[in-house]
Design an enzyme around this catalytic site. Structure first.
Site, mmCIF file in Angstrom:
data_model
loop_
_atom_site.group_PDB
_atom_site.id
_atom_site.type_symbol
_atom_site.label_atom_id
_atom_site.label_comp_id
_atom_site.label_asym_id
_atom_site.label_seq_id
_atom_site.Cartn_x
_atom_site.Cartn_y
_atom_site.Cartn_z
ATOM 1 N N LYS B 78 0.840 -1.199 0.000
ATOM 2 C CA LYS B 78 0.000 0.000 0.000
ATOM 3 C C LYS B 78 0.880 1.256 0.000
ATOM 4 O O LYS B 78 1.927 1.278 0.667
ATOM 5 C CB LYS B 78 -0.909 -0.035 1.241
ATOM 6 C CG LYS B 78 -1.986 1.040 1.276
ATOM 7 C CD LYS B 78 -2.898 0.878 2.509
ATOM 8 C CE LYS B 78 -3.994 1.938 2.527
ATOM 9 N NZ LYS B 78 -4.888 1.808 3.701
ATOM 10 N N SER B 156 -10.033 2.216 2.687
ATOM 11 C CA SER B 156 -9.051 2.884 1.867
ATOM 12 C C SER B 156 -8.078 1.951 1.143
ATOM 13 O O SER B 156 -7.475 2.366 0.161
ATOM 14 C CB SER B 156 -8.246 3.857 2.730
ATOM 15 O OG SER B 156 -7.416 3.165 3.638
ATOM 16 N N SER B 180 -10.556 0.002 6.936
ATOM 17 C CA SER B 180 -9.889 0.117 5.630
ATOM 18 C C SER B 180 -9.221 -1.147 5.111
ATOM 19 O O SER B 180 -8.796 -1.173 3.964
ATOM 20 C CB SER B 180 -8.848 1.234 5.679
ATOM 21 O OG SER B 180 -9.462 2.493 5.605
#
Lengths: 95, 493
Positions: B78, B156, B180
């Protein structure tokens, strides 16, 4: 709690985010909507409840007060938008 | 081996150790899939040179024997994780061009175990969002679809979820502040676990809300989550909230036996207007655990309805403080200044240009709730309610509950752009089942359990006792096996 345009302007300044005068009304409306949602917290009886300060009960770890790092000036400045003579450069702050 | 990118970590590990597959071939398969998957928008900084170098090193290590489980396993990272020398911009324009001089603890541990980095993955800006639409790179598209619409993979960690679901990588790192990891995992039919707060070091992960943030793995199976979590977890002196506890062998905890364990079903999670399909899925999951020999008990978590408003005070408050560092001085973007502009104009213009709308909104809400005169009414009150939410869970566990079963999300994946005209609060409702877990610092896992009538994946969430990720993963393993979820998105990209 409704946020008026003056409050929105003040919050934007405190947050150091430039908001154009024409956009303040919309911002005030959005912030009011979110704060309105938070008003529900007023219903909860919190008498005698301590505010949570630590997610898991633990003592903040301490270490010896000695230098463990340093001498990496070039690495620290490597990502600066404006670095000169070993310093971060910013607009003049004192006359 | 054709289609090696479709393997699980466990299967690839075994093939690599037996010599049926090389890390270079496996990495090449993923790199090829990534290049063919640009339409998903998942990978935003590709690192093929680093990947191949790491893969060659992994092959040498495998040949020498005794290689760790993740040796040679290609992962997506990420964009929130700082990776040395590789763009790490938290999907924000304010960090454009930022290349860290250091490596986050989590990625350092993963690479130390031999994992291969394929590149950086798209996400919501500063992890603030539930649909990946706040990203400066543009949204990620869910590999799943049910008609001609493009769907969100959630957020997210939407890039991580889409990349794993579309087999662009074997697994990915995610972070979870209010859901998330778990919400995008549920929207894409994969597994995602948020560990106990303090289990995984936050050092080198761009901070959003420090008392809520935790990193965790996003994987194709529960076993893979157990393997990868073992490599991510552990005490780190550089994170003062990192727990000094030994990391158990999570994979060894997967016994498949939950006979006699007590599963709590919290009545407050039965929300008004909950879609019938979510209710049905929850009942089906409950039956699966009962059939596996667990005892099902109704429980009450009375402060559940206050979790979202609590979260949306605490998280923006912490964010406004954490994001104060983006000032155009030390890294990232600085606005072009007009003649006569001073340092205040530099801050204000830089932050207005660099932060997207949702980030600006949350920073300002946080500033407001922390400002003189409102601190007690909002921030302190929210911290008190947070203590009550945590107490609800403690009482349930004290009464003998081993794990709690809830839906993971209030719906299946929705269309990109469909929430464009919704109020911010409507978007926040996506987190309704997941935020409680962050507020209480507990471990939670999303497991794919079925498809809805349109053919989109739906997940359930299991919540565990603090530090008992092994036990939680074992419950999830039982649910995974009983659900037998094997559906994959049909390739259109």
């Amino acid at each position: 709690m409704a946020i008026d345009i003056d409050t929105a302007r003040r919050v934007a300044h405190l947050a150091r985010i430039r908001v154009e005068e024409d956009d303040l009304a919309a911002l005030a409306g959005e912030l009011s909507g979110i704060l309105n949602f938070m008003e529900q917290l007023g219903e909860v009886d919190v008498t005698g409840i301590e505010p949570m300060t630590s997610v898991t009960p633990m003592r903040l770890v301490r270490r010896a007060d000695v230098v463990t790092d340093g001498n990496i000036q070039a690495q620290i400045l490597a990502n600066a938008p404006d670095a000169r003579e070993g310093f971060f450069a910013v607009p003049k702050v004192v006359e | 081996m054709m289609g090696a990118n479709k393997l699980t970590i466990a299967a690839a590990r075994d093939a690599l150790r037996k010599g049926d597959l090389t890390a270079v071939d496996l990495t090449m398969a993923c790199l090829t899939a990534i290049d063919a998957g640009d339409g998903l928008g998942a990978f935003v900084h590709k690192t093929p040179e680093i990947a191949l170098e790491q893969a060659r090193a992994a092959d040498a290590r495998l040949a020498a024997g005794n290689a760790p489980s993740l040796c040679g396993i290609p992962l997506g990272i990420k964009d929130l994780f700082c990776t040395k020398g590789v763009a790490s911009q938290a999907a924000s324009n304010i960090l454009k061009g930022f290349k860290p001089e250091y490596e986050s603890t989590v990625t350092a541990q993963l690479f130390g175990a031999g994992a291969v980095m394929l590149g950086k993955l798209n996400m919501d800006e500063f992890a603030m969002g539930s649909s990946n639409e706040t990203s400066c790179y543009g949204p990620v598209v869910n590999p799943w679809r049910c008609d001609d619409r493009e769907l969100t993979p959630g957020g997210s960690s939407g890039g991580s979820a889409a990349a794993v679901a579309a087999d662009l990588c074997l697994a990915a790192t995610g972070t979870d502040t209010g859901g998330s990891i778990r919400q995008p995992a549920a929207f894409t039919g994969i597994v995602g676990i948020k560990p106990t707060y303090g289990r995984v070091s936050r050092w080198g992960i761009v901070a959003f809300a420090s008392s809520l943030d935790q990193a965790g793995p996003m994987t194709k199976t529960v076993r893979d989550a157990a393997i990868m979590l073992g490599c991510m977890a552990g005490h780190d002196p550089k994170d003062s909230t990192s727990a000094d506890l030994a990391v158990p062998d999570f994979e060894a905890a997967l016994t498949g036996d939950i006979r006699g364990r007590r599963i709590g079903i919290p009545r407050e999670y039965r929300m008004d207007g909950m879609p019938a399909e979510i209710e049905k899925l929850w009942a089906a999951g409950t039956a699966m655990l009962r059939d596996a020999g667990a005892e099902i008990v109704d429980i009450s978590l009375p402060h559940t309805k206050y979790a979202l408003p609590t979260y949306y005070v605490v998280a923006p408050a912490e964010a406004s403080s954490n994001l104060a560092r983006y000032d155009g001085v030390r890294y990232g973007h600085r606005a072009k200044l007009a003649a006569g502009d001073g340092i205040t104009e530099m801050y204000e213009k830089t932050r207005a240009e660099g932060f997207g709308a949702e980030v600006q909104r949350r920073v300002m809400i946080g500033t407001y709730v922390l400002s003189a005169g409102f601190y007690d009414a909002y921030y302190n009150r929210a911290r008190k309610v947070r203590a009550l939410i945590k107490r609800d869970f403690e009482q349930a566990f004290a009464a003998g509950v081993d794990a709690i079963l809830t839906p993971a999300t209030p719906s299946a994946a929705f269309g990109l752009g469909e929430m464009a005209n919704a109020s911010p609060v409507e978007m926040y409702l996506n987190d309704v089942f997941t935020v409680t877990v962050n507020l209480a610092g507990l471990p939670g896992i999303a497991v794919p359990v079925g498809l809805d009538a349109q053919g989109l994946p739906l997940g359930l969430q299991l919540i565990g006792r603090p530090w008992e990720e092994g036990d939680l993963l074992n419950h999830a393993y039982v649910l995974e096996r009983a659900a037998g979820f094997v559906a994959k998105p049909e390739k259109w990209w």
